[in-house]
Design a protein around this motif. Structure first.
Motif, PDB file in Angstrom:
ATOM      1  N   THR A   1      47.604 -20.825  13.190  1.00 16.02           N
ATOM      2  CA  THR A   1      48.582 -19.986  13.403  1.00 16.02           C
ATOM      3  C   THR A   1      48.347 -18.478  13.724  1.00 16.02           C
ATOM      4  O   THR A   1      46.969 -18.265  13.850  1.00 16.02           O
ATOM      5  N   THR A   2      49.267 -17.637  14.011  1.00 14.87           N
ATOM      6  CA  THR A   2      48.854 -16.303  14.319  1.00 14.87           C
ATOM      7  C   THR A   2      48.187 -15.580  13.009  1.00 14.87           C
ATOM      8  O   THR A   2      47.413 -14.547  13.517  1.00 14.87           O
ATOM      9  N   GLU A   3      48.436 -15.822  11.906  1.00 12.94           N
ATOM     10  CA  GLU A   3      47.790 -15.461  10.907  1.00 12.94           C
ATOM     11  C   GLU A   3      46.383 -15.760  10.890  1.00 12.94           C
ATOM     12  O   GLU A   3      45.329 -14.998  10.627  1.00 12.94           O
ATOM     13  N   PHE A   4      45.840 -16.902  11.390  1.00 13.65           N
ATOM     14  CA  PHE A   4      44.613 -17.097  11.534  1.00 13.65           C
ATOM     15  C   PHE A   4      44.062 -16.295  12.607  1.00 13.65           C
ATOM     16  O   PHE A   4      43.009 -16.001  12.150  1.00 13.65           O
ATOM     17  N   LEU A   5      44.553 -16.349  13.628  1.00 17.94           N
ATOM     18  CA  LEU A   5      44.065 -15.315  14.883  1.00 17.94           C
ATOM     19  C   LEU A   5      43.737 -14.027  14.145  1.00 17.94           C
ATOM     20  O   LEU A   5      42.721 -13.422  14.376  1.00 17.94           O
ATOM     21  N   GLU A   6      44.765 -13.404  13.568  1.00 16.83           N
ATOM     22  CA  GLU A   6      44.984 -12.035  13.113  1.00 16.83           C
ATOM     23  C   GLU A   6      43.466 -11.912  12.081  1.00 16.83           C
ATOM     24  O   GLU A   6      42.812 -10.890  12.154  1.00 16.83           O
ATOM     25  N   ARG A   7      43.497 -12.857  10.996  1.00 20.06           N
ATOM     26  CA  ARG A   7      42.523 -12.785   9.985  1.00 20.06           C
ATOM     27  C   ARG A   7      40.774 -12.818  10.601  1.00 20.06           C
ATOM     28  O   ARG A   7      40.063 -12.392  10.177  1.00 20.06           O
ATOM     29  N   MET A   8      40.917 -13.685  11.802  1.00 20.10           N
ATOM     30  CA  MET A   8      39.680 -13.822  12.349  1.00 20.10           C
ATOM     31  C   MET A   8      39.521 -12.812  13.501  1.00 20.10           C
ATOM     32  O   MET A   8      38.318 -12.872  14.073  1.00 20.10           O
ATOM     33  N   GLY A   9      40.485 -11.907  13.657  1.00 21.47           N
ATOM     34  CA  GLY A   9      40.183 -10.893  14.581  1.00 21.47           C
ATOM     35  C   GLY A   9      40.212 -11.418  16.031  1.00 21.47           C
ATOM     36  O   GLY A   9      39.471 -10.746  16.862  1.00 21.47           O
ATOM     37  N   LEU A  10      40.895 -12.407  16.414  1.00 21.75           N
ATOM     38  CA  LEU A  10      40.805 -12.882  17.425  1.00 21.75           C
ATOM     39  C   LEU A  10      42.197 -12.781  18.230  1.00 21.75           C
ATOM     40  O   LEU A  10      43.248 -12.604  17.866  1.00 21.75           O
ATOM     41  N   ALA A  11      42.133 -12.580  19.538  1.00 17.72           N
ATOM     42  CA  ALA A  11      43.390 -12.376  20.454  1.00 17.72           C
ATOM     43  C   ALA A  11      44.106 -13.814  20.646  1.00 17.72           C
ATOM     44  O   ALA A  11      45.155 -13.674  20.747  1.00 17.72           O
ATOM     45  N   THR A  12      43.301 -14.610  21.028  1.00 16.84           N
ATOM     46  CA  THR A  12      43.754 -16.099  21.588  1.00 16.84           C
ATOM     47  C   THR A  12      42.559 -17.034  20.787  1.00 16.84           C
ATOM     48  O   THR A  12      41.279 -16.644  20.781  1.00 16.84           O
ATOM     49  N   LEU A  13      42.907 -18.047  21.057  1.00 14.20           N
ATOM     50  CA  LEU A  13      41.929 -19.369  20.642  1.00 14.20           C
ATOM     51  C   LEU A  13      40.823 -19.344  21.386  1.00 14.20           C
ATOM     52  O   LEU A  13      39.619 -19.858  21.145  1.00 14.20           O
ATOM     53  N   ASP A  14      40.848 -18.793  22.835  1.00 12.71           N
ATOM     54  CA  ASP A  14      39.822 -18.876  23.700  1.00 12.71           C
ATOM     55  C   ASP A  14      38.794 -17.894  23.110  1.00 12.71           C
ATOM     56  O   ASP A  14      37.683 -18.144  23.764  1.00 12.71           O
ATOM     57  N   ASP A  15      38.983 -16.943  22.349  1.00 13.57           N
ATOM     58  CA  ASP A  15      38.183 -16.289  21.851  1.00 13.57           C
ATOM     59  C   ASP A  15      37.330 -16.727  20.616  1.00 13.57           C
ATOM     60  O   ASP A  15      36.488 -16.126  20.157  1.00 13.57           O
ATOM     61  N   LEU A  16      37.421 -18.110  20.347  1.00 13.47           N
ATOM     62  CA  LEU A  16      36.595 -18.921  19.159  1.00 13.47           C
ATOM     63  C   LEU A  16      35.175 -18.878  19.816  1.00 13.47           C
ATOM     64  O   LEU A  16      35.108 -19.120  20.995  1.00 13.47           O
ATOM     65  N   PRO A  17      34.405 -18.500  19.196  1.00  8.59           N
ATOM     66  CA  PRO A  17      32.824 -18.704  19.472  1.00  8.59           C
ATOM     67  C   PRO A  17      32.591 -20.118  19.917  1.00  8.59           C
ATOM     68  O   PRO A  17      33.096 -21.404  19.357  1.00  8.59           O
ATOM     69  N   GLU A  18      31.673 -20.279  20.932  1.00  5.32           N
ATOM     70  CA  GLU A  18      31.372 -21.395  21.476  1.00  5.32           C
ATOM     71  C   GLU A  18      30.243 -22.138  20.508  1.00  5.32           C
ATOM     72  O   GLU A  18      29.600 -21.625  19.726  1.00  5.32           O
ATOM     73  N   LEU A  19      30.616 -23.589  20.313  1.00  7.40           N
ATOM     74  CA  LEU A  19      29.914 -24.449  19.230  1.00  7.40           C
ATOM     75  C   LEU A  19      28.437 -24.966  19.964  1.00  7.40           C
ATOM     76  O   LEU A  19      27.667 -24.961  19.047  1.00  7.40           O
ATOM     77  N   ALA A  20      28.433 -25.031  21.205  1.00  9.39           N
ATOM     78  CA  ALA A  20      27.521 -25.982  21.653  1.00  9.39           C
ATOM     79  C   ALA A  20      26.089 -25.119  21.249  1.00  9.39           C
ATOM     80  O   ALA A  20      25.032 -25.892  21.015  1.00  9.39           O
ATOM     81  N   PRO A  21      26.034 -23.830  21.330  1.00 10.19           N
ATOM     82  CA  PRO A  21      24.510 -23.195  20.814  1.00 10.19           C
ATOM     83  C   PRO A  21      24.087 -23.665  19.562  1.00 10.19           C
ATOM     84  O   PRO A  21      22.775 -23.636  19.201  1.00 10.19           O
ATOM     85  N   TYR A  22      25.029 -24.015  18.813  1.00  5.59           N
ATOM     86  CA  TYR A  22      24.973 -24.319  17.187  1.00  5.59           C
ATOM     87  C   TYR A  22      24.760 -25.999  17.259  1.00  5.59           C
ATOM     88  O   TYR A  22      23.920 -26.330  16.144  1.00  5.59           O
ATOM     89  N   LEU A  23      25.356 -26.334  18.015  1.00  8.86           N
ATOM     90  CA  LEU A  23      25.502 -28.127  17.967  1.00  8.86           C
ATOM     91  C   LEU A  23      25.180 -28.526  19.152  1.00  8.86           C
ATOM     92  O   LEU A  23      26.291 -29.154  19.643  1.00  8.86           O
ATOM     93  N   PRO A  24      24.010 -28.449  19.787  1.00 13.80           N
ATOM     94  CA  PRO A  24      23.770 -29.086  20.900  1.00 13.80           C
ATOM     95  C   PRO A  24      24.466 -30.427  21.458  1.00 13.80           C
ATOM     96  O   PRO A  24      24.846 -30.563  22.470  1.00 13.80           O
ATOM     97  N   ASP A  25      24.471 -31.311  20.592  1.00 10.13           N
ATOM     98  CA  ASP A  25      24.961 -32.734  20.774  1.00 10.13           C
ATOM     99  C   ASP A  25      26.537 -32.859  20.822  1.00 10.13           C
ATOM    100  O   ASP A  25      27.002 -33.515  21.467  1.00 10.13           O
ATOM    101  N   LEU A  26      27.181 -31.647  20.353  1.00  7.80           N
ATOM    102  CA  LEU A  26      28.644 -31.708  20.403  1.00  7.80           C
ATOM    103  C   LEU A  26      28.902 -31.462  21.808  1.00  7.80           C
ATOM    104  O   LEU A  26      30.076 -31.884  22.349  1.00  7.80           O
ATOM    105  N   ALA A  27      28.154 -30.721  22.617  1.00 11.97           N
ATOM    106  CA  ALA A  27      28.668 -30.302  24.013  1.00 11.97           C
ATOM    107  C   ALA A  27      28.913 -31.683  24.867  1.00 11.97           C
ATOM    108  O   ALA A  27      29.613 -31.817  25.729  1.00 11.97           O
TER     109      ALA A  27
END
Length: 181
Positions: free
Chosen positions: A148-174
């Motif tokens: 939700t927008t509440e999720f974005l607000e609490r995470m300090g994100l403008a959009t879901l595109d601002d979520l950090p990439e997971l690939a650097p932390y979980l290489p096989d996920l890429a």
């Protein structure tokens, strides 16, 4: 309407809204153009973000809507004040479930359960009750969930595109989805 009046009226509206508000809604309320209100919002955001005069609040755009928030610079102080004596933190299970929803949305409960390897029904109810996830559709008779927008607000994100990439932390996920998210 003068720019000073537009700016003042915009600021006054921002001080009373409970949820982020679109520039178009402010423009309609004060009989101004969307471009004029957007310019006022950007000017206010930049003024509040002046590093030479740090403030306890900031103006952020979240998912195309604007709202005044407490400054990230003082998050520790605000957090201590707001949660004093309360346990407002999410459990590890809730955080894991929320992460699956955030990165895989839209997603069904069954899909989240499959990723986590456990039943997530009660956790999804908790996240929904806290306003962090919501029903966004249906596929094959199963409800799909997203953040939700509440999720974005609490995470300090403008959009879901601002979520950090997971690939650097979980290489096989890429290799799974080709995007690393």
């Amino acid at each position: 309407m003068t720019d000073v009046h537009t700016r003042g009226a915009t600021e006054a509206i921002l001080m009373v809204v409970d949820e982020p508000v679109a520039a178009a809604d402010i423009a309609a309320a004060i009989d101004a153009t969307i471009d004029t209100v957007t310019a006022a919002l950007v000017a206010l955001r930049d003024e509040y973000a002046d590093p030479d005069a740090p403030r306890g609040f900031e103006l952020r755009e979240v998912d195309g809507r604007w709202r005044v928030y407490s400054s990230r610079l003082y998050a520790d102080a605000v957090g201590a004040f707001v949660v004093e004596g309360q346990s407002a933190r999410l459990s590890q299970a809730a955080l894991e479930t929320l992460a699956v929803v955030a990165y895989r949305q839209p997603v069904t409960r069954g899909q989240v359960s499959q990723v986590r390897g456990v039943n997530v029904d009660s956790v999804m109810k908790t996240l929904s009750a806290r306003g962090l996830v919501t029903e966004v559709g249906e596929i094959g008779g199963a409800l799909q969930y997203g953040t939700t927008t509440e999720f974005l607000e609490r995470m300090g994100l403008a959009t879901l595109d601002d979520l950090p990439e997971l690939a650097p932390y979980l290489p096989d996920l890429a290799d799974v989805d080709g995007e690393g998210r």
